[in-house]
Design an enzyme around this catalytic site. Structure first.
Site: not given
Ligand SMILES: NC(=O)c1ccc[n+]([C@@H]2O[C@H](COP(=O)([O-])OP(=O)(O)OC[C@H]3O[C@@H](n4cnc5c(N)ncnc54)[C@H](O)[C@@H]3O)[C@@H](O)[C@H]2O)c1
Length: 457
Positions: A275
């Site tokens: 992030c």
């Molecule tokens: N990790 C954090 O602390 C956090 C906090 C707030 C916001 N976010 C935001 O949330 C979003 C997700 O982050 P995250 O940390 O959960 O990511 P992550 O990589 O842990 O999880 C994302 C998931 O999406 C899946 N994926 C990718 N492409 C896909 C598709 N086309 N169809 C279905 N599944 C698909 C991946 O396999 C993965 O399991 C990002 O935009 C991030 O910036 C993350």
């Protein structure tokens, strides 16, 4: 309210809505579990077959989500997971939680959102509510997601409903979780907002409606830019304190006693995670399209991006006291994850510090209870590593321990007692010791290597 919206609202309020979460990572799995815990039937969709198999076996791969919860919800039929997007046709609501990284050029990489939304569009039915949660630049929901979802003739706000709600999860935070962090929601139309509000209302304590998806997108970027800029400020103050012979940690601790108008941020070896190092650049990319140069974001990026170098300089300075050089020094890196008590090493500054140390000829090992192995491709050293146990034998083998992540599991007393030299970038060691150097602080009084005899004469 239109009949379509009223029908969906009734299903949500009666908890008969079948909800879906696309992307079962750090954000998506906790959300899916929270929906299922609160009586909704939830389908998680992810392209990663290992995650699907784990969920279906009742196993969690996210530390904040207990496996026992996943197991109970799967056994109950409340939670299921699949890689097959045809499941979308059965769903009433879909939350999209896929990654939003940066390209090497620091431009937004929208490919995950685009591919997830295209797959959803193929199976989208009327009356479905779609909510984007991935962090992204203002305008994404209406400029990117809406046209992709409308490709088969359904109209957003009329035939289906569209909203943006930023995810604010803080992995490893024992106080705030998916349920008790207020959820900001911006709908494309008032009906979209109302439906999104009702959906989150089933499972989240507080929902904060805003006037549009664009505002909700901007809220998230303000929050994370605020953090990036304030961390940049305190990192600059730390470098300044180092030159002025003042301990920045003491300064921040005293400043935070002010009951108003100050909020503590702490220096460190650099920004990490999915992030803070990334999100502000989504905003600056968009602002630049409108001819606006965001100066704070760029400046904070420069300061924060220089911290791994400042960390390496500090390690070199500490070794220098014992007449040692980085070249050939054996350095144990304590902490690979980007922050305390979590297993996420995405964008971790530890990896940058290790790459820089390797370039200068240091020989590296690492300890991280949450990161058992480190593949050669993950860092610029080019060799595989496995986490070592920090014990007397391991400490006797190294010239310096660099604390880059202040995991609570580390025994800092044992490190102080056994390590010849320590560079602490997190203020994990509170007392002053002659062999403990801190980022953002002058060298300790009577600085010396614990075992100066091990250094070449
Ligand atoms: N990790 C954090 O602390 C956090 C906090 C707030 C916001 N976010 C935001 O949330 C979003 C997700 O982050 P995250 O940390 O959960 O990511 P992550 O990589 O842990 O999880 C994302 C998931 O999406 C899946 N994926 C990718 N492409 C896909 C598709 N086309 N169809 C279905 N599944 C698909 C991946 O396999 C993965 O399991 C990002 O935009 C991030 O910036 C993350």
């Amino acid at each position: 309210m239109s009949p379509n919206a009223a029908q969906l609202l009734g299903r949500i309020q009666a908890r008969r809505a079948r909800v879906g979460v696309v992307g079962l990572g750090y954000v998506g799995l906790p959300l899916a579990v929270e929906f299922a815990r609160n009586g909704l039937t939830c389908t998680g969709i992810d392209l990663d077959a290992r995650k699907i198999a784990a969920v279906m076996r009742g196993e969690s791969y996210i530390p904040d989500v207990p496996s026992a919860d996943v197991q109970a919800l799967v056994a109950d039929g409340r939670l299921t997971a699949t890689s097959d997007f045809s499941a979308v046709a059965e769903l009433d609501t879909i939350n999209i939680c896929v990654p939003t990284p940066l390209r090497k050029t620091k431009d937004p990489d929208m490919s995950y959102i685009v591919s997830a939304v295209e797959a959803i569009a193929m199976h989208l039915r009327p009356r479905t509510l779609v909510i984007l949660e991935s962090t992204t630049y203002p305008g994404t929901t209406e400029e990117v997601v809406q046209p992709l979802l409308e490709v088969n003739g359904l109209r957003a706000g009329v035939d289906f409903f569209l909203a943006f709600s930023p995810e604010r999860v803080d992995p490893g935070n024992g106080t705030y979780n998916t349920r008790n962090v207020p959820k900001v929601v911006g709908g494309m139309t008032p009906e979209c907002a109302e439906l999104a509000r009702a959906l989150y209302g089933t499972s989240i304590d507080t929902v904060i409606p805003v006037s549009s998806p664009r505002v909700a997108e901007m809220v998230k970027l303000l929050e994370n830019t605020f953090r990036a800029v304030n961390i940049g400020l305190v990192n600059e103050i730390a470098l300044m304190c180092d030159k002025l012979g003042i301990d920045v940690w003491e300064v921040v601790d005293a400043a935070k006693t002010k009951p108003f108008g100050f909020m503590p941020f702490y220096p460190g070896p650099g920004l990490g995670g999915h992030c803070i190092p990334i999100d502000p650049f989504y905003l600056s990319w968009k602002a630049k399209q409108y001819g606006f140069e965001p100066r704070f974001i760029e400046l904070a990026g420069n300061v924060n991006g220089a911290m791994p170098h400042a960390t390496v300089d500090k390690i070199a300075e500490a070794l220098n006291v014992g007449k040692q050089s980085l070249n050939g020094a054996r350095i144990l890196i304590a902490g690979i994850a980007y922050k305390r008590d979590i297993d996420d090493m995405r964008e971790s500054p530890s990896l940058d510090v290790m790459g820089l140390l390797h370039q200068k000829g240091a020989r590296l090992c690492y300890a991280d209870p949450y990161v058992p192995t480190l593949a050669a491709r993950s860092w610029l050293g080019g060799y595989d590593l496995a986490s070592v146990q920090i014990d007397l034998a391991a400490l006797a083998e190294v010239d310096c321990v660099a604390i880059l992540t202040d995991h609570r599991a580390f025994d800092y007393d044992a490190i102080v007692a056994g390590a010849p030299l320590i560079v602490d970038t997190r203020n994990a060691i509170k007392q002053v010791h002659p062999h403990v150097f801190k980022l953002g602080a002058p060298a300790p009084a009577h600085a010396q290597a614990w075992r100066p005899s091990t250094a070449p004469a």
